[in-house]
Design a protein around this motif. Structure first.
Motif, PDB file in Angstrom:
ATOM      1  N   GLU A 135       0.866  -1.229  -0.325  1.00 20.26           N
ATOM      2  CA  GLU A 135       0.032  -0.081  -0.071  1.00 20.26           C
ATOM      3  C   GLU A 135       0.850   1.399   0.040  1.00 20.26           C
ATOM      4  O   GLU A 135       0.371   2.269  -0.417  1.00 20.26           O
ATOM      5  CB  GLU A 135      -0.771  -0.006   1.194  1.00 20.26           C
ATOM      6  N   GLU A 136       2.053   1.153   0.451  1.00 20.67           N
ATOM      7  CA  GLU A 136       2.859   2.421   0.636  1.00 20.67           C
ATOM      8  C   GLU A 136       3.195   3.145  -0.623  1.00 20.67           C
ATOM      9  O   GLU A 136       3.267   2.651  -1.794  1.00 20.67           O
ATOM     10  CB  GLU A 136       4.254   2.074   1.059  1.00 20.67           C
ATOM     11  N   THR A 137       3.311   4.334  -0.700  1.00 20.76           N
ATOM     12  CA  THR A 137       3.387   5.132  -1.822  1.00 20.76           C
ATOM     13  C   THR A 137       4.550   4.942  -2.632  1.00 20.76           C
ATOM     14  O   THR A 137       4.841   5.072  -3.829  1.00 20.76           O
ATOM     15  CB  THR A 137       3.428   6.802  -1.463  1.00 20.76           C
ATOM     16  N   GLU A 138       5.678   4.440  -1.597  1.00 20.14           N
ATOM     17  CA  GLU A 138       6.891   4.040  -2.384  1.00 20.14           C
ATOM     18  C   GLU A 138       6.770   3.056  -3.536  1.00 20.14           C
ATOM     19  O   GLU A 138       7.551   3.093  -4.574  1.00 20.14           O
ATOM     20  CB  GLU A 138       7.909   3.677  -1.328  1.00 20.14           C
ATOM     21  N   ASN A 139       5.814   2.221  -3.072  1.00 22.40           N
ATOM     22  CA  ASN A 139       5.704   1.034  -4.326  1.00 22.40           C
ATOM     23  C   ASN A 139       5.140   1.415  -5.325  1.00 22.40           C
ATOM     24  O   ASN A 139       5.286   1.012  -6.526  1.00 22.40           O
ATOM     25  CB  ASN A 139       4.838   0.009  -3.443  1.00 22.40           C
ATOM     26  N   LEU A 140       4.168   2.292  -5.178  1.00 22.87           N
ATOM     27  CA  LEU A 140       3.549   3.198  -6.463  1.00 22.87           C
ATOM     28  C   LEU A 140       4.561   3.938  -7.325  1.00 22.87           C
ATOM     29  O   LEU A 140       4.648   3.745  -8.701  1.00 22.87           O
ATOM     30  CB  LEU A 140       2.670   4.120  -6.059  1.00 22.87           C
ATOM     31  N   LEU A 141       5.507   4.509  -6.622  1.00 28.30           N
ATOM     32  CA  LEU A 141       6.839   5.243  -7.346  1.00 28.30           C
ATOM     33  C   LEU A 141       7.576   4.066  -7.950  1.00 28.30           C
ATOM     34  O   LEU A 141       7.992   4.336  -9.172  1.00 28.30           O
ATOM     35  CB  LEU A 141       7.498   6.063  -6.437  1.00 28.30           C
ATOM     36  N   ILE A 142       8.054   3.153  -7.489  1.00 27.35           N
ATOM     37  CA  ILE A 142       9.028   1.995  -8.067  1.00 27.35           C
ATOM     38  C   ILE A 142       8.143   1.320  -9.122  1.00 27.35           C
ATOM     39  O   ILE A 142       8.768   1.317 -10.018  1.00 27.35           O
ATOM     40  CB  ILE A 142       8.887   1.050  -6.804  1.00 27.35           C
ATOM     41  N   GLY A 143       6.901   1.017  -9.049  1.00 21.99           N
ATOM     42  CA  GLY A 143       6.166   0.494 -10.090  1.00 21.99           C
ATOM     43  C   GLY A 143       6.024   1.291 -11.543  1.00 21.99           C
ATOM     44  O   GLY A 143       6.274   1.067 -12.421  1.00 21.99           O
ATOM     45  N   SER A 144       6.032   2.698 -11.127  1.00 28.49           N
ATOM     46  CA  SER A 144       5.742   3.693 -12.348  1.00 28.49           C
ATOM     47  C   SER A 144       7.086   3.974 -12.866  1.00 28.49           C
ATOM     48  O   SER A 144       7.344   3.561 -14.332  1.00 28.49           O
ATOM     49  CB  SER A 144       5.261   4.813 -11.593  1.00 28.49           C
ATOM     50  N   VAL A 145       8.206   3.985 -12.155  1.00 32.18           N
ATOM     51  CA  VAL A 145       9.358   4.025 -12.756  1.00 32.18           C
ATOM     52  C   VAL A 145       9.696   2.802 -13.401  1.00 32.18           C
ATOM     53  O   VAL A 145      10.146   2.929 -14.635  1.00 32.18           O
ATOM     54  CB  VAL A 145      10.431   4.492 -11.624  1.00 32.18           C
ATOM     55  N   ASP A 146       9.616   1.742 -12.989  1.00 35.71           N
ATOM     56  CA  ASP A 146       9.838   0.410 -13.336  1.00 35.71           C
ATOM     57  C   ASP A 146       9.436   0.348 -15.138  1.00 35.71           C
ATOM     58  O   ASP A 146      10.125   0.244 -15.934  1.00 35.71           O
ATOM     59  CB  ASP A 146       9.454  -0.762 -12.678  1.00 35.71           C
ATOM     60  N   THR A 147       7.831   0.671 -14.946  1.00 39.48           N
ATOM     61  CA  THR A 147       7.192   0.750 -16.283  1.00 39.48           C
ATOM     62  C   THR A 147       7.653   1.874 -17.219  1.00 39.48           C
ATOM     63  O   THR A 147       7.755   1.403 -18.282  1.00 39.48           O
ATOM     64  CB  THR A 147       5.643   0.808 -15.901  1.00 39.48           C
ATOM     65  N   ALA A 148       7.945   2.881 -16.682  1.00 39.19           N
ATOM     66  CA  ALA A 148       8.568   3.901 -17.699  1.00 39.19           C
ATOM     67  C   ALA A 148       9.799   3.622 -18.144  1.00 39.19           C
ATOM     68  O   ALA A 148       9.942   3.714 -19.445  1.00 39.19           O
ATOM     69  CB  ALA A 148       8.367   5.172 -16.758  1.00 39.19           C
ATOM     70  N   LEU A 149      10.569   2.813 -17.408  1.00 36.95           N
ATOM     71  CA  LEU A 149      12.058   2.593 -18.007  1.00 36.95           C
ATOM     72  C   LEU A 149      11.816   1.527 -19.035  1.00 36.95           C
ATOM     73  O   LEU A 149      12.477   1.571 -20.209  1.00 36.95           O
ATOM     74  CB  LEU A 149      12.856   2.089 -16.905  1.00 36.95           C
ATOM     75  N   VAL A 150      10.883   0.716 -18.931  1.00 35.62           N
ATOM     76  CA  VAL A 150      10.584  -0.589 -19.829  1.00 35.62           C
ATOM     77  C   VAL A 150      10.040  -0.056 -21.046  1.00 35.62           C
ATOM     78  O   VAL A 150      10.393  -0.368 -22.254  1.00 35.62           O
ATOM     79  CB  VAL A 150       9.754  -1.362 -19.096  1.00 35.62           C
ATOM     80  N   ALA A 151       9.306   0.895 -20.982  1.00 38.72           N
ATOM     81  CA  ALA A 151       8.426   1.673 -22.404  1.00 38.72           C
ATOM     82  C   ALA A 151       9.783   2.481 -23.099  1.00 38.72           C
ATOM     83  O   ALA A 151       9.519   2.320 -24.114  1.00 38.72           O
ATOM     84  CB  ALA A 151       7.523   2.675 -21.616  1.00 38.72           C
ATOM     85  N   GLU A 152      10.632   3.096 -22.390  1.00 39.07           N
ATOM     86  CA  GLU A 152      11.454   3.969 -23.346  1.00 39.07           C
ATOM     87  C   GLU A 152      12.527   2.794 -23.755  1.00 39.07           C
ATOM     88  O   GLU A 152      12.697   3.013 -25.171  1.00 39.07           O
ATOM     89  CB  GLU A 152      12.562   4.640 -22.292  1.00 39.07           C
ATOM     90  N   ASN A 153      12.945   1.954 -23.115  1.00 42.06           N
ATOM     91  CA  ASN A 153      13.564   0.910 -24.007  1.00 42.06           C
ATOM     92  C   ASN A 153      13.007   0.118 -25.115  1.00 42.06           C
ATOM     93  O   ASN A 153      13.699   0.062 -26.131  1.00 42.06           O
ATOM     94  CB  ASN A 153      13.947  -0.463 -22.926  1.00 42.06           C
ATOM     95  N   PHE A 154      11.693  -0.139 -24.873  1.00 44.62           N
ATOM     96  CA  PHE A 154      10.735  -0.556 -25.898  1.00 44.62           C
ATOM     97  C   PHE A 154      10.710   0.270 -27.087  1.00 44.62           C
ATOM     98  O   PHE A 154      10.964   0.008 -28.340  1.00 44.62           O
ATOM     99  CB  PHE A 154       9.396  -0.909 -25.422  1.00 44.62           C
ATOM    100  N   LEU A 155      10.566   1.595 -26.981  1.00 49.13           N
ATOM    101  CA  LEU A 155      10.518   2.632 -27.874  1.00 49.13           C
ATOM    102  C   LEU A 155      11.686   2.881 -28.644  1.00 49.13           C
ATOM    103  O   LEU A 155      11.756   2.924 -29.916  1.00 49.13           O
ATOM    104  CB  LEU A 155       9.797   3.982 -27.525  1.00 49.13           C
ATOM    105  N   LEU A 156      12.886   2.794 -27.995  1.00 51.73           N
ATOM    106  CA  LEU A 156      14.194   3.007 -28.845  1.00 51.73           C
ATOM    107  C   LEU A 156      14.514   1.815 -29.453  1.00 51.73           C
ATOM    108  O   LEU A 156      15.029   2.034 -30.612  1.00 51.73           O
ATOM    109  CB  LEU A 156      15.261   3.201 -27.460  1.00 51.73           C
TER     110      LEU A 156
END
Length: 248
Positions: free
Chosen positions: A103-124
């Motif tokens: 439930e912690e906000t930290e996990n929301l941030l971790i998940g969002s960053v993980d997903t964004a990094l994956v998306a950038e790798n994907f697009l490049l």
């Protein structure tokens, strides 16, 4: 041009592509994009993401509407949704009979960053194959409806969409904010910020004036002031909490 120069050129030539050829994107290329995405950095190796590939025309049309009537979603050959995903972790925690303190906000941030990094790798990686794409933040406009459509389980959130295909346009490249506005040494510096922002305002006013033949003349600062003067995605917080993230 050597490999390092090619990579830097690829990164610096980013453009959002919204018009695509009707040419099909081969599965072999999609497999490679996923493989490249898998090797993005991940905090504590949590790997809290999933990628959903959508080719079905009816599904793309529904997502088009849910994302704010962005027609390039229904027109692109293939659409991807990048999902912050802790469902696997819930399954693992249950298997090992440990508490699942997600439930912690930290996990929301971790998940969002993980997903964004994956998306950038994907697009490049897509661009290295001669493809183009555009990331779609509108996937969060009606996040609950998107979740229902894509059958997302609890502890997941759609973070961004991405249209992908062979480009049928070569749009102007938007000028980025000046380096002096975003780069700091030793500590956050604000002494020259107003001067830097004024310079960028003139740059972007000229860019939009020329690109639209005078139909749009507001610079970046004016646009941002309007953007942040409005409430956006007011329903999103409730959906995030309903999905298991109480933001403790």
């Amino acid at each position: 041009m050597n490999a390092n120069e090619q990579l830097r050129s690829l990164i610096k030539s980013h453009r959002s592509i919204r018009r695509f050829q009707s040419k099909v994107v081969p599965q072999s290329i999609i497999d490679d994009l996923v493989e490249c995405a898998r090797w993005a950095p991940s905090s504590h190796n949590v790997q809290s993401y999933s990628i959903i590939c959508i080719r079905n025309q009816q599904t793309k049309e529904k997502l088009d509407k849910l994302c704010g009537n962005q027609s390039y979603i229904s027109q692109c050959p293939v659409f991807f949704v990048f999902v912050m995903d802790f469902y696997r972790h819930a399954v693992i925690s249950s298997a090992y009979q440990t508490s699942f303190e997600i439930e912690e906000t930290e996990n929301l941030l971790i998940g969002s960053v993980d997903t964004a990094l994956v998306a950038e790798n994907f697009l490049l990686s897509a661009r290295s194959h001669g493809l183009g794409g555009v990331m779609i933040g509108g996937i969060r406009n009606e996040a609950e409806e998107v979740a229902k459509l894509l059958k997302l389980p609890k502890w997941t959130l759609p973070i961004m969409g991405m249209c992908v295909g062979y480009p049928d346009q070569h749009p102007w490249q938007k000028p980025r904010i000046t380096k002096s506005s975003i780069y700091h040494e030793e500590y956050y510096q604000t002494d020259n910020l107003n001067v830097d922002l004024a310079k960028y305002e003139h740059i972007t006013e000229d860019y939009y004036t020329n690109r639209t033949n005078g139909k749009k003349t507001d610079g970046w600062g004016k646009q941002m002031s309007v953007y942040f003067s409005k409430v956006r995605r007011a329903k999103l917080t409730k959906f995030i909490k309903d999905q298991g993230f109480s933001l403790k």
